[in-house]
Design a protein around this motif. Structure first.
Motif, PDB file in Angstrom:
ATOM      1  N   TYR A 363     -13.167 -51.600  10.645  1.00 62.34           N
ATOM      2  CA  TYR A 363     -12.012 -52.442  10.080  1.00 62.34           C
ATOM      3  C   TYR A 363     -11.281 -53.400  11.040  1.00 62.34           C
ATOM      4  O   TYR A 363     -10.952 -53.037  12.294  1.00 62.34           O
ATOM      5  N   GLN A 364     -10.622 -54.313  10.818  1.00 65.83           N
ATOM      6  CA  GLN A 364      -9.652 -55.384  11.452  1.00 65.83           C
ATOM      7  C   GLN A 364      -8.717 -54.576  12.054  1.00 65.83           C
ATOM      8  O   GLN A 364      -8.479 -54.588  13.356  1.00 65.83           O
ATOM      9  N   PHE A 365      -7.817 -53.669  11.478  1.00 67.01           N
ATOM     10  CA  PHE A 365      -6.783 -52.885  11.776  1.00 67.01           C
ATOM     11  C   PHE A 365      -7.030 -51.685  12.948  1.00 67.01           C
ATOM     12  O   PHE A 365      -6.359 -51.580  13.771  1.00 67.01           O
ATOM     13  N   ASP A 366      -8.377 -51.482  13.154  1.00 70.38           N
ATOM     14  CA  ASP A 366      -8.790 -50.692  14.255  1.00 70.38           C
ATOM     15  C   ASP A 366      -8.645 -51.467  15.428  1.00 70.38           C
ATOM     16  O   ASP A 366      -8.436 -50.696  16.616  1.00 70.38           O
ATOM     17  N   LEU A 367      -8.675 -52.497  15.526  1.00 69.83           N
ATOM     18  CA  LEU A 367      -8.556 -53.328  16.663  1.00 69.83           C
ATOM     19  C   LEU A 367      -7.204 -53.141  17.138  1.00 69.83           C
ATOM     20  O   LEU A 367      -6.963 -53.774  18.453  1.00 69.83           O
ATOM     21  N   GLU A 368      -6.115 -52.982  16.451  1.00 72.61           N
ATOM     22  CA  GLU A 368      -4.625 -52.883  17.020  1.00 72.61           C
ATOM     23  C   GLU A 368      -4.864 -52.177  18.204  1.00 72.61           C
ATOM     24  O   GLU A 368      -3.804 -52.218  18.895  1.00 72.61           O
ATOM     25  N   ILE A 369      -5.623 -51.040  18.265  1.00 71.22           N
ATOM     26  CA  ILE A 369      -5.543 -50.177  19.465  1.00 71.22           C
ATOM     27  C   ILE A 369      -5.432 -50.776  20.787  1.00 71.22           C
ATOM     28  O   ILE A 369      -4.847 -50.396  21.893  1.00 71.22           O
ATOM     29  N   MET A 370      -6.244 -52.153  20.676  1.00 77.35           N
ATOM     30  CA  MET A 370      -6.114 -53.042  22.115  1.00 77.35           C
ATOM     31  C   MET A 370      -4.990 -53.498  22.522  1.00 77.35           C
ATOM     32  O   MET A 370      -4.904 -53.919  23.476  1.00 77.35           O
ATOM     33  N   LYS A 371      -3.787 -53.349  21.685  1.00 75.95           N
ATOM     34  CA  LYS A 371      -2.468 -53.928  21.947  1.00 75.95           C
ATOM     35  C   LYS A 371      -1.602 -52.819  22.662  1.00 75.95           C
ATOM     36  O   LYS A 371      -0.619 -53.093  23.110  1.00 75.95           O
ATOM     37  N   LYS A 387     -16.728 -60.775  30.300  1.00 75.81           N
ATOM     38  CA  LYS A 387     -16.167 -61.371  29.123  1.00 75.81           C
ATOM     39  C   LYS A 387     -16.172 -60.775  28.014  1.00 75.81           C
ATOM     40  O   LYS A 387     -17.021 -59.768  27.911  1.00 75.81           O
ATOM     41  N   ILE A 388     -14.855 -60.318  27.369  1.00 73.24           N
ATOM     42  CA  ILE A 388     -14.707 -59.407  26.397  1.00 73.24           C
ATOM     43  C   ILE A 388     -14.484 -60.163  24.814  1.00 73.24           C
ATOM     44  O   ILE A 388     -13.656 -60.920  25.144  1.00 73.24           O
ATOM     45  N   ASP A 389     -15.156 -59.718  24.100  1.00 72.70           N
ATOM     46  CA  ASP A 389     -15.079 -60.147  22.518  1.00 72.70           C
ATOM     47  C   ASP A 389     -14.577 -59.128  21.547  1.00 72.70           C
ATOM     48  O   ASP A 389     -14.875 -57.733  22.059  1.00 72.70           O
ATOM     49  N   MET A 390     -13.703 -59.185  20.778  1.00 72.77           N
ATOM     50  CA  MET A 390     -13.124 -57.970  19.737  1.00 72.77           C
ATOM     51  C   MET A 390     -13.331 -58.342  18.274  1.00 72.77           C
ATOM     52  O   MET A 390     -12.779 -59.337  18.026  1.00 72.77           O
ATOM     53  N   VAL A 403     -22.828 -54.754  26.552  1.00 71.45           N
ATOM     54  CA  VAL A 403     -22.371 -53.526  26.382  1.00 71.45           C
ATOM     55  C   VAL A 403     -21.614 -53.518  25.070  1.00 71.45           C
ATOM     56  O   VAL A 403     -20.849 -54.451  24.791  1.00 71.45           O
ATOM     57  N   VAL A 404     -21.556 -52.524  24.377  1.00 67.28           N
ATOM     58  CA  VAL A 404     -20.718 -52.316  23.159  1.00 67.28           C
ATOM     59  C   VAL A 404     -19.861 -51.286  23.073  1.00 67.28           C
ATOM     60  O   VAL A 404     -20.247 -50.144  23.624  1.00 67.28           O
ATOM     61  N   VAL A 405     -18.553 -51.387  22.819  1.00 63.36           N
ATOM     62  CA  VAL A 405     -17.728 -50.217  22.513  1.00 63.36           C
ATOM     63  C   VAL A 405     -17.311 -50.051  21.253  1.00 63.36           C
ATOM     64  O   VAL A 405     -16.760 -51.096  20.746  1.00 63.36           O
ATOM     65  N   PHE A 406     -17.726 -49.046  20.495  1.00 58.34           N
ATOM     66  CA  PHE A 406     -17.344 -48.875  19.016  1.00 58.34           C
ATOM     67  C   PHE A 406     -16.151 -47.870  18.665  1.00 58.34           C
ATOM     68  O   PHE A 406     -16.184 -46.735  19.386  1.00 58.34           O
ATOM     69  N   LEU A 407     -15.113 -48.338  18.254  1.00 55.17           N
ATOM     70  CA  LEU A 407     -13.985 -47.865  18.056  1.00 55.17           C
ATOM     71  C   LEU A 407     -13.893 -46.697  16.926  1.00 55.17           C
ATOM     72  O   LEU A 407     -14.217 -47.048  16.019  1.00 55.17           O
ATOM     73  N   ASN A 408     -13.068 -45.719  17.079  1.00 61.07           N
ATOM     74  CA  ASN A 408     -12.608 -44.760  16.074  1.00 61.07           C
ATOM     75  C   ASN A 408     -13.841 -44.229  14.829  1.00 61.07           C
ATOM     76  O   ASN A 408     -13.557 -44.708  13.912  1.00 61.07           O
ATOM     77  N   LEU A 409     -14.710 -43.629  15.336  1.00 62.92           N
ATOM     78  CA  LEU A 409     -15.950 -43.490  14.490  1.00 62.92           C
ATOM     79  C   LEU A 409     -15.574 -42.150  13.700  1.00 62.92           C
ATOM     80  O   LEU A 409     -16.043 -41.207  14.184  1.00 62.92           O
ATOM     81  N   ARG A 410     -14.795 -42.408  12.769  1.00 55.22           N
ATOM     82  CA  ARG A 410     -14.027 -41.085  12.131  1.00 55.22           C
ATOM     83  C   ARG A 410     -14.566 -41.250  10.719  1.00 55.22           C
ATOM     84  O   ARG A 410     -14.988 -42.251  10.142  1.00 55.22           O
TER      85      ARG A 410
END
Length: 465
Positions: A363-371, A387-390, A403-410
């Protein structure tokens, strides 16, 4: 085989045996089932090259269709390097071209908001009773009050033409988007017909209706290529099915049912899985050799995807090998979540080589952790060669990263998959498969100790179903 050497020299790669089969195949209907990272777009462009330079098919007899302008530009980049000028377009552009060819002119609107005011103005001037009833439907429920208000509106109309209230515009827009007010939808269609207005979303439907007529005029394409066919909707499938039946053109469709993730946009994986049921003389070729992922990553992702049933079985393989391509970081609360993410970025930033990194979420809101302050500080220390994409999974489809980093796998209401919202579990599983296969090396998974996603368990099961 001069053409083969030319292509391999031009792109500095070796065309494998499966890709060669696709390029030289001559079946009237060909379905290419392509694994993630198998070079499907490159392969179909090579087939176009083969048709033009070896089989001497005129370039104007070939059409390539994809879903987005971005995907079309990727195809055009390959063709440009091959010195080929071939028509490449989206379904909507193809539909619009058919309308133009048949001298049907429309004002194309992308958003219903653009015509709300003139639509209501038309109702007020030409369908006064309906206009007043519409206002009253939002303003009153009591029948006596409605009759009284309607009488007042009649008097006002005779004295002075009243202004359309802003609240009416927003209410009508809300009802049209919900699509549950049938009388209002019918009135809108009548307005669109009267003023020759066509919504962007109507274009394929209108062209399909035209194809069903005996006197339709069509451009004489001999070859029709469709990329990302796993994302086809029922309406678009009927559109190309009708076009193929009318023109008897060769049809080459390419896709991967494991990566069908756009059900919210009406895509239906059924038509890819059951392609041969509709096209009697169709032929299948598998592109199973993947160049993006390691064999070990493929084995992990297979554990997840084989849980699905409505799909075509395939055995993917790679010559790349990597020990432990999936790295798991567990966390217990938000503080440890941030600490784990910072640690992952620190490890990645130690690399001296140029890398592309994808921070990925459901979800888009999961990317808020990057702030978050500590994460943001870490991002500011990112070396210039990294170079980083979100992105969310839907936006990352078709892309590849080092490389891939996958957030919050809950799991949970907004988990992956959601435990409360209406979801298609097989599609959610395909989303996870797409997430895993974006990497050329490692995937870092951030997993809560409490309520981890069911996909984590599927990923690390010792025994496959």
């Amino acid at each position: 085989m001069r053409w083969l050497k030319e292509l391999e020299h031009l792109f500095q790669i070796t065309i494998d045996s499966e890709q060669y089969q696709v390029i030289t195949d001559e079946h009237i209907c060909l379905q290419v089932i392509a694994g993630a990272g198998s070079g499907k777009t490159f392969t179909i462009c090579c087939k176009v090259y083969y048709l033009v330079y070896v089989k001497k098919v005129p370039p104007y007899k070939i059409l390539l269709i994809s879903y987005t302008n971005y995907a079309c530009s990727e195809i055009q980049n390959y063709l440009k390097k091959m010195n080929l000028k071939i028509e490449v377009m989206t379904f909507h552009k193809f539909a619009l071209n058919i309308l133009k060819l048949n001298h049907i002119s429309y004002q194309i609107e992308r958003d219903v908001k653009n015509i709300i005011f003139p639509f209501i103005e038309d109702l007020r001037s030409n369908d006064r009773n309906y206009y007043e009833d519409l206002i009253l439907s939002y303003r009153a429920t009591n029948s006596i009050k409605k009759r009284l208000l309607k009488h007042v509106y009649h008097i006002l109309w005779k004295i002075k033409k009243e202004e359309i209230p802003a609240w009416l515009e927003s209410s009508v827009l809300h009802d049209l988007k919900k699509k549950d007010n049938q009388s209002l939808l019918i009135k809108l269609e009548e307005y669109k017909q009267k003023h020759h207005i066509l919504f962007f979303s109507d274009m394929v439907t209108t062209a399909l209706n035209l194809l069903k007529k005996n006197d339709v005029i069509l451009k004489d394409y001999n070859y029709l290529f469709i990329d990302e066919f796993q994302d086809i909707s029922k309406e678009r499938f009927e559109f190309i099915y009708q076009f193929h039946n009318l023109t008897k053109c060769y049809m080459i469709v390419v896709g991967d049912d494991y990566q069908s993730i756009y059900q919210f946009a009406d895509s239906n994986v059924y038509y890819f899985v059951h392609f041969s049921d509709y096209f009697e003389h169709s032929h299948q070729i598998f592109l199973n050799h993947t160049y993006r992922n390691s064999q070990e990553l493929l084995e992990y992702s297979k554990k997840v995807i084989v849980k699905n049933h409505n799909q075509i079985h395939k055995v993917l393989y790679s010559e790349k090998h990597l020990i432990n391509p999936i790295q798991c970081y567990n966390y217990s609360d938000n503080r440890s979540y941030v600490a784990a993410l910072v640690q992952i970025l620190k490890v990645i930033f130690l690399s001296k080589q140029a890398k592309t990194i994808l921070i990925l979420s459901r979800y888009q809101f999961d990317l808020e952790i990057m702030k978050e302050k500590k994460v943001n500080q870490m991002l500011r220390s990112c070396p210039p060669h990294i170079k980083i994409d979100m992105l969310t999974i839907h936006k990352a489809k078709g892309l590849g990263y080092d490389v891939v980093v996958f957030l919050n796998l809950r799991q949970g209401k907004y988990g992956f998959p959601s435990t409360e919202m209406a979801i298609d579990l097989e599609e959610e599983r395909r989303l996870f498969y797409v997430a895993l296969t974006r990497t050329k090396s490692y995937v870092y998974l951030l997993i809560p100790k409490k309520n981890p996603s069911i996909f984590v368990e599927e990923l690390f099961t010792l025994k496959q179903d």
